[in-house]
Design a protein around this motif. Structure first.
Motif, PDB file in Angstrom:
ATOM      1  N   GLU A 247       0.821  -1.215   0.000  1.00 14.49           N
ATOM      2  CA  GLU A 247       0.000   0.000   0.000  1.00 14.49           C
ATOM      3  C   GLU A 247       0.853   1.261   0.000  1.00 14.49           C
ATOM      4  O   GLU A 247       0.557   2.237  -0.698  1.00 14.49           O
ATOM      5  CB  GLU A 247      -0.908  -0.002   1.225  1.00 14.49           C
TER       6      GLU A 247
ATOM      7  N   TYR B 229       0.210   0.447  -4.391  1.00 15.92           N
ATOM      8  CA  TYR B 229      -0.589  -0.674  -4.888  1.00 15.92           C
ATOM      9  C   TYR B 229      -1.999  -0.611  -4.307  1.00 15.92           C
ATOM     10  O   TYR B 229      -2.190  -0.182  -3.172  1.00 15.92           O
ATOM     11  CB  TYR B 229       0.059  -2.010  -4.518  1.00 15.92           C
ATOM     12  N   ASP B 230      -2.958  -1.070  -5.105  1.00 16.65           N
ATOM     13  CA  ASP B 230      -4.339  -1.154  -4.666  1.00 16.65           C
ATOM     14  C   ASP B 230      -4.452  -2.196  -3.543  1.00 16.65           C
ATOM     15  O   ASP B 230      -3.919  -3.300  -3.647  1.00 16.65           O
ATOM     16  CB  ASP B 230      -5.194  -1.568  -5.871  1.00 16.65           C
ATOM     17  N   LYS B 231      -5.150  -1.847  -2.443  1.00 16.01           N
ATOM     18  CA  LYS B 231      -5.229  -2.759  -1.294  1.00 16.01           C
ATOM     19  C   LYS B 231      -5.871  -4.104  -1.662  1.00 16.01           C
ATOM     20  O   LYS B 231      -5.328  -5.160  -1.293  1.00 16.01           O
ATOM     21  CB  LYS B 231      -5.987  -2.101  -0.142  1.00 16.01           C
TER      22      LYS B 231
ATOM     23  N   TYR C 115      -5.917  -5.671  -4.483  1.00 20.81           N
ATOM     24  CA  TYR C 115      -4.964  -6.418  -5.308  1.00 20.81           C
ATOM     25  C   TYR C 115      -3.826  -6.958  -4.449  1.00 20.81           C
ATOM     26  O   TYR C 115      -3.395  -8.118  -4.609  1.00 20.81           O
ATOM     27  CB  TYR C 115      -4.418  -5.520  -6.413  1.00 20.81           C
TER      28      TYR C 115
ATOM     29  N   GLN D  45      -2.104  -2.346 -15.500  1.00 18.71           N
ATOM     30  CA  GLN D  45      -2.361  -1.348 -14.465  1.00 18.71           C
ATOM     31  C   GLN D  45      -1.214  -0.338 -14.320  1.00 18.71           C
ATOM     32  O   GLN D  45      -1.356   0.637 -13.580  1.00 18.71           O
ATOM     33  CB  GLN D  45      -2.581  -2.042 -13.109  1.00 18.71           C
TER      34      GLN D  45
ATOM     35  N   TYR E 184       1.691  -0.637 -12.792  1.00 19.29           N
ATOM     36  CA  TYR E 184       2.201  -0.546 -11.426  1.00 19.29           C
ATOM     37  C   TYR E 184       3.651  -0.072 -11.459  1.00 19.29           C
ATOM     38  O   TYR E 184       4.370  -0.281 -12.440  1.00 19.29           O
ATOM     39  CB  TYR E 184       2.086  -1.904 -10.718  1.00 19.29           C
TER      40      TYR E 184
ATOM     41  N   ALA F 135      -9.562  -4.789   3.515  1.00 18.91           N
ATOM     42  CA  ALA F 135     -10.132  -4.712   2.170  1.00 18.91           C
ATOM     43  C   ALA F 135     -11.422  -5.540   2.123  1.00 18.91           C
ATOM     44  O   ALA F 135     -11.500  -6.609   2.729  1.00 18.91           O
ATOM     45  CB  ALA F 135      -9.137  -5.236   1.147  1.00 18.91           C
TER      46      ALA F 135
ATOM     47  N   LYS G 287     -14.128  -7.364  -3.232  1.00 15.17           N
ATOM     48  CA  LYS G 287     -13.101  -6.725  -4.063  1.00 15.17           C
ATOM     49  C   LYS G 287     -11.848  -7.598  -4.143  1.00 15.17           C
ATOM     50  O   LYS G 287     -11.186  -7.666  -5.186  1.00 15.17           O
ATOM     51  CB  LYS G 287     -12.752  -5.342  -3.498  1.00 15.17           C
TER      52      LYS G 287
END
Length: 421
Positions: A124, A128-130, A132, A193, A195, A385, A389
């Motif tokens: 995080e 990065y998306d939590k 994911y 994405q 990243y 999260a 999701k």
């Protein structure tokens, strides 16, 4: 009526061990075979009367000691040296660290809990998306049933009466194949994405992390090497790994204090006790299943549908995906092996090693699929999260796992090759 009682207890959130034990008791009473009650305690005991089952609490203890003793943190730093500079570097680090931990813990649920605490906050912080981040950590838990040591392999070996050491060897190539498929997924998602690119550690930092990470890396070497070279049995390897983790955490890294040991031992005892109780209860349930000749009836039904071993394994995968969605992996394994194992061996001449790897990996997918999805909820509770999701982010990894399962069902040498040598 017995099936209705089983489903009623299961859907009523009764602990699965009690579901199995009470259903067996109901069947004995309802069938008027009350003489079977005389053998009930004996069946409970005989289900856990196996030396191989000692490996389960010992592997749990090794995982607890590694986490408390700072060995997990050093393994993550070591993984950074290997893959940290690629795009989405922390995602690769997460996966490599999970592969290392899978060679120690052997439990998907424990691995997800430990690695969620260790990796998701760091991912995080780097953008990065939590969901994911949690999904990669949860997907790493899929490696634990096939990269040795594996608690499901220990249990399967005991139930199928095949050497546990050879079951561990059978999981090596499938584990590497599944890990490689996850690398491909991370690479594709990272490109889509965009990243951030990771950073390779400086030479000085890399030398420092390697120096301090190698002692921790010796734990999986002790476990796998001891088994492959015939130096120790799986149970003895688990005991040696626990001793090594204790000594390293206390004297090499200095993170493990003697005051932590009571809690470590308590957690290990409670978790191992739950598993052993489940095995005992399922032993009685399996005894009833065999008494009712359900394997023979299932064999006749399946034989009418197909004579192709590959098609049979695909049917098993499809059925166990549904079973794994609602029943814990260990409980499901104990339920299905007495029914399906004789069919696989006698009707289709399928190797027990191929069958065991396919069944164990399929059932663990249930940890990450609704409606039960214990692994999803562990990852969610550890990271904050939402489970849905996390599941959406997990879909590419689950698809990669399904492709791997089809290959394992199609190509027996992936599981049997190393054993035959």
């Amino acid at each position: 009526m017995t099936i209705a009682v089983f489903l009623l207890l299961l859907l009523g959130a009764v602990p699965i061990s009690l579901v199995l034990a009470l259903t067996a008791m109901w069947y004995i009473q309802a069938s008027d075979n009350t003489v079977l009650f005389d053998s009930y305690p004996q069946q409970l005991f005989s289900a856990i009367e196996s030396y191989g089952l000692l490996a389960i609490p010992l592997f749990m203890l090794a995982g607890e000691l590694m986490n408390e003793g700072g060995l997990t943190r050093r393994l993550i730093a070591l993984a950074r040296i290997l893959v940290g500079g690629f795009r989405g570097g922390l995602a690769y680090i997460n996966l490599v660290a999970n592969m290392m931990m899978a060679a120690i813990i052997g439990s998907a649920a424990s691995q997800i809990a430990i690695m969620s605490r260790a990796m998701v906050p760091a991912m995080e912080q780097e953008g990065y998306d939590k969901p994911y981040s949690a999904a990669i950590t949860a997907a790493g838990g899929l490696l634990s049933p096939i990269i040795p040591p594996s608690m499901l392999f220990v249990l399967f070996g005991v139930m199928a009466q095949v050497p546990i050491a050879e079951m561990f060897i059978a999981g090596l190539l499938p584990g590497l194949l599944l890990g490689a498929s996850f690398f491909i997924v991370i690479a594709l998602v990272g490109l889509i994405q965009q990243y951030p690119k990771g950073q390779w550690p400086s030479r000085r930092q890399a030398m420092h992390d390697a120096l301090w990470g190698l002692p921790a890396l010796s734990i999986p070497v002790i476990i796998i090497g001891g088994i492959l070279w015939g130096i120790a049995t799986p149970t003895e390897s688990a005991a040696l790994a626990s001793l090594a983790a204790l000594l390293m955490g206390r004297f090499v890294y200095g993170d493990l204090r003697l005051g932590q040991m009571p809690q470590v031992l308590k957690r290990t005892a409670v978790n191992a006790g739950l598993v052993i109780m489940l095995i005992a209860a399922a032993g009685v349930f399996g005894w009833v299943v065999i008494y009712e000749q359900l394997p023979q009836m299932a064999a006749e039904w399946i034989a009418a549908l197909t004579a192709d071993p590959f098609v049979f394994l695909l049917m098993v995968i499809g059925a166990l995906l549904l079973v794994g969605m609602v029943i814990d992996g260990i409980a499901a394994l104990i339920l299905v092996v007495p029914i399906l194992m004789p069919i696989a061996e006698n009707q289709f001449a399928i190797s027990p090693y191929q069958f065991g790897v396919v069944v164990c990996l399929t059932l663990v997918m249930g940890l990450l699929t609704p409606p039960v999805g214990a692994g999803l909820f562990i990852a969610s509770s550890m990271t904050g999260a939402p489970p849905l999701k996390i599941f959406r982010a997990l879909l590419p990894f689950l698809l990669a796992t399904l492709v791997t399962l089809v290959l394992l069902a199609w190509l027996p040498w992936l599981t049997n090759g190393l054993i035959q040598r």
